[in-house]
Design an enzyme around this catalytic site. Structure first.
Site, PDB file in Angstrom:
ATOM      1  N   ASP A   8       0.788  -1.086   0.013  1.00  0.00           N
ATOM      2  CA  ASP A   8      -0.177   0.026  -0.052  1.00  0.00           C
ATOM      3  C   ASP A   8       0.979   1.309  -0.128  1.00  0.00           C
ATOM      4  O   ASP A   8       2.240   1.039  -0.230  1.00  0.00           O
ATOM      5  CB  ASP A   8      -1.027  -0.077   1.181  1.00  0.00           C
ATOM      6  N   PRO A  58       3.308   4.036   1.630  1.00  0.00           N
ATOM      7  CA  PRO A  58       4.101   3.986   2.599  1.00  0.00           C
ATOM      8  C   PRO A  58       3.538   4.224   3.885  1.00  0.00           C
ATOM      9  O   PRO A  58       3.842   3.354   4.957  1.00  0.00           O
ATOM     10  CB  PRO A  58       5.106   4.884   2.251  1.00  0.00           C
ATOM     11  N   THR A  62       4.803 -16.845  -7.090  1.00  0.00           N
ATOM     12  CA  THR A  62       5.233 -18.096  -7.934  1.00  0.00           C
ATOM     13  C   THR A  62       3.781 -18.476  -8.536  1.00  0.00           C
ATOM     14  O   THR A  62       4.164 -19.216  -9.675  1.00  0.00           O
ATOM     15  CB  THR A  62       5.599 -19.032  -6.873  1.00  0.00           C
ATOM     16  N   ARG A  86       7.832 -30.566   0.192  1.00  0.00           N
ATOM     17  CA  ARG A  86       6.867 -31.993   0.276  1.00  0.00           C
ATOM     18  C   ARG A  86       8.023 -32.977   0.754  1.00  0.00           C
ATOM     19  O   ARG A  86       8.821 -33.417  -0.146  1.00  0.00           O
ATOM     20  CB  ARG A  86       6.348 -32.346  -1.104  1.00  0.00           C
ATOM     21  N   GLY A 138       2.818 -26.920   4.959  1.00  0.00           N
ATOM     22  CA  GLY A 138       1.150 -26.894   5.267  1.00  0.00           C
ATOM     23  C   GLY A 138       0.472 -28.039   5.467  1.00  0.00           C
ATOM     24  O   GLY A 138       0.676 -28.837   6.229  1.00  0.00           O
ATOM     25  N   ARG A 139      -0.013 -28.721   4.391  1.00  0.00           N
ATOM     26  CA  ARG A 139      -0.797 -29.769   4.089  1.00  0.00           C
ATOM     27  C   ARG A 139       0.161 -30.978   4.682  1.00  0.00           C
ATOM     28  O   ARG A 139      -0.497 -32.172   5.191  1.00  0.00           O
ATOM     29  CB  ARG A 139      -1.758 -29.862   2.914  1.00  0.00           C
TER      30      ARG A 139
HETATM   31  O1  C5P Z   1       0.029 -27.026   2.071  1.00  0.00           O
HETATM   32  P1  C5P Z   1       1.285 -26.111   1.591  1.00  0.00           P
HETATM   33  O2  C5P Z   1       2.457 -27.042   2.119  1.00  0.00           O
HETATM   34  O3  C5P Z   1       1.377 -26.236   0.086  1.00  0.00           O
HETATM   35  O4  C5P Z   1       1.176 -24.690   2.144  1.00  0.00           O
HETATM   36  C1  C5P Z   1       2.089 -23.915   1.670  1.00  0.00           C
HETATM   37  C2  C5P Z   1       2.096 -22.510   2.454  1.00  0.00           C
HETATM   38  O5  C5P Z   1       2.842 -21.437   1.836  1.00  0.00           O
HETATM   39  C3  C5P Z   1       0.663 -21.961   1.897  1.00  0.00           C
HETATM   40  O6  C5P Z   1       0.250 -21.151   3.274  1.00  0.00           O
HETATM   41  C4  C5P Z   1       0.779 -21.081   0.830  1.00  0.00           C
HETATM   42  O7  C5P Z   1       0.007 -19.788   0.839  1.00  0.00           O
HETATM   43  C5  C5P Z   1       1.994 -20.465   0.814  1.00  0.00           C
HETATM   44  N1  C5P Z   1       2.844 -20.239  -0.096  1.00  0.00           N
HETATM   45  C6  C5P Z   1       3.140 -21.036  -1.217  1.00  0.00           C
HETATM   46  N2  C5P Z   1       3.668 -20.581  -2.262  1.00  0.00           N
HETATM   47  C7  C5P Z   1       4.272 -19.327  -2.439  1.00  0.00           C
HETATM   48  C8  C5P Z   1       4.020 -18.470  -1.493  1.00  0.00           C
HETATM   49  C9  C5P Z   1       3.221 -18.838  -0.139  1.00  0.00           C
HETATM   50  O8  C5P Z   1       2.628 -22.093  -1.116  1.00  0.00           O
HETATM   51  N3  C5P Z   1       4.967 -19.255  -3.471  1.00  0.00           N
END
Ligand code: C5P
Length: 237
Positions: free
Chosen positions: A63, A65, A117, A177, A206-207
């Protein structure tokens, strides 16, 4: 302390707190993103901190500054450990964000997002950026370093290049992963140990943890892999 950050991508407070309760604050930090924060507000951050977790507030501020500076102060007042802003917001925005954190004893780590990405070269061209994503990543990372950011969000593929070209910046890496887990919607994925070898300082997962049948066990398994990988990286005495 571990490089592991678990993404709590939930739409409600109960699910987020229930997952946190199954995790060990000695083995990970937690990431709160736009969905959870917009639904639950600052209180969810305080509750997670109350459970002993350090929190990465992933709101990617972008946004004017003065507005970003105010938002950075709000995040620092909340006591978060890490936060992020878009490097595309420009030099003045980043400098004001850095300045806003100047009076805190333990300010959050201030991380810059370069190119999402999800964006391809054609998307960049449509927005007036006449360069490949990697060129724009480097340009924005150099600008971020120049504005005294603490680090950047970077894919593992970018991490190696960034370590070489902009070594002062920490690299926070999603898309992780562990071997043998589902890819989900991530396109380019690497294992925790490979990401560390490629220069990641912090891993966002995350997952693979939150969707595992036994999240605590999944966290322990990744922690074991990381511990091994980090021991290998230490110079032999
Ligand atoms: O579940 P997973 O491991 O894919 O989650 C990855 C996390 O990182 C999510 O919160 C996602 O929004 C974030 N993230 C991503 N790729 C990026 C930037 C952020 O997966 N380039």
């Amino acid at each position: 302390m571990t490089p592991l950050i678990v993404a709590l991508d939930y739409a409600d407070r109960e699910s987020a707190l229930a997952m946190a309760a199954r995790l060990d604050p000695g083995q990970c930090r937690l990431k709160v993103g736009k969905e959870l924060f917009t639904r639950c507000g600052p209180r969810i951050v305080q509750e997670l901190q109350g459970q002993g977790f350090q929190v990465f507030l992933d709101l990617k501020f972008h946004d004017i500054p003065a507005t970003v500076a105010g938002a950075c102060r709000a995040a620092a007042d909340l006591g978060v450990w890490m936060m992020n802003i878009h490097a595309a917001g420009g030099r003045e925005m980043m400098l004001r964000a850095r300045d806003a954190l100047g009076n805190y004893q333990n300010p959050p780590l201030l991380i810059a997002v370069t190119v999402l990405t999800s964006l391809q070269e054609t998307d960049l061209r449509e927005t007036g950026v006449d360069d490949e994503p990697v060129g724009q990543v480097l340009r924005l990372a150099r600008l971020a370093a120049d504005c005294a950011m603490d680090g950047v969000v970077a894919s593992a593929q970018e991490a190696m290049l960034l370590r070489r070209e902009v070594p002062t910046l920490l690299r926070v890496t999603p898309g992780i992963r562990p071997l043998g887990t589902a890819q989900g919607d991530q396109q380019r994925i690497v294992s925790p140990s490979l990401a560390l070898a490629q220069g990641a300082d912090y891993l966002v997962v995350g997952r693979p943890i939150t969707a595992a049948q036994d999240p605590a066990q999944a966290l322990a398994a990744i922690t074991a892999e990381i511990t091994q990988a980090m021991a290998k990286q230490l110079p032999t005495q």
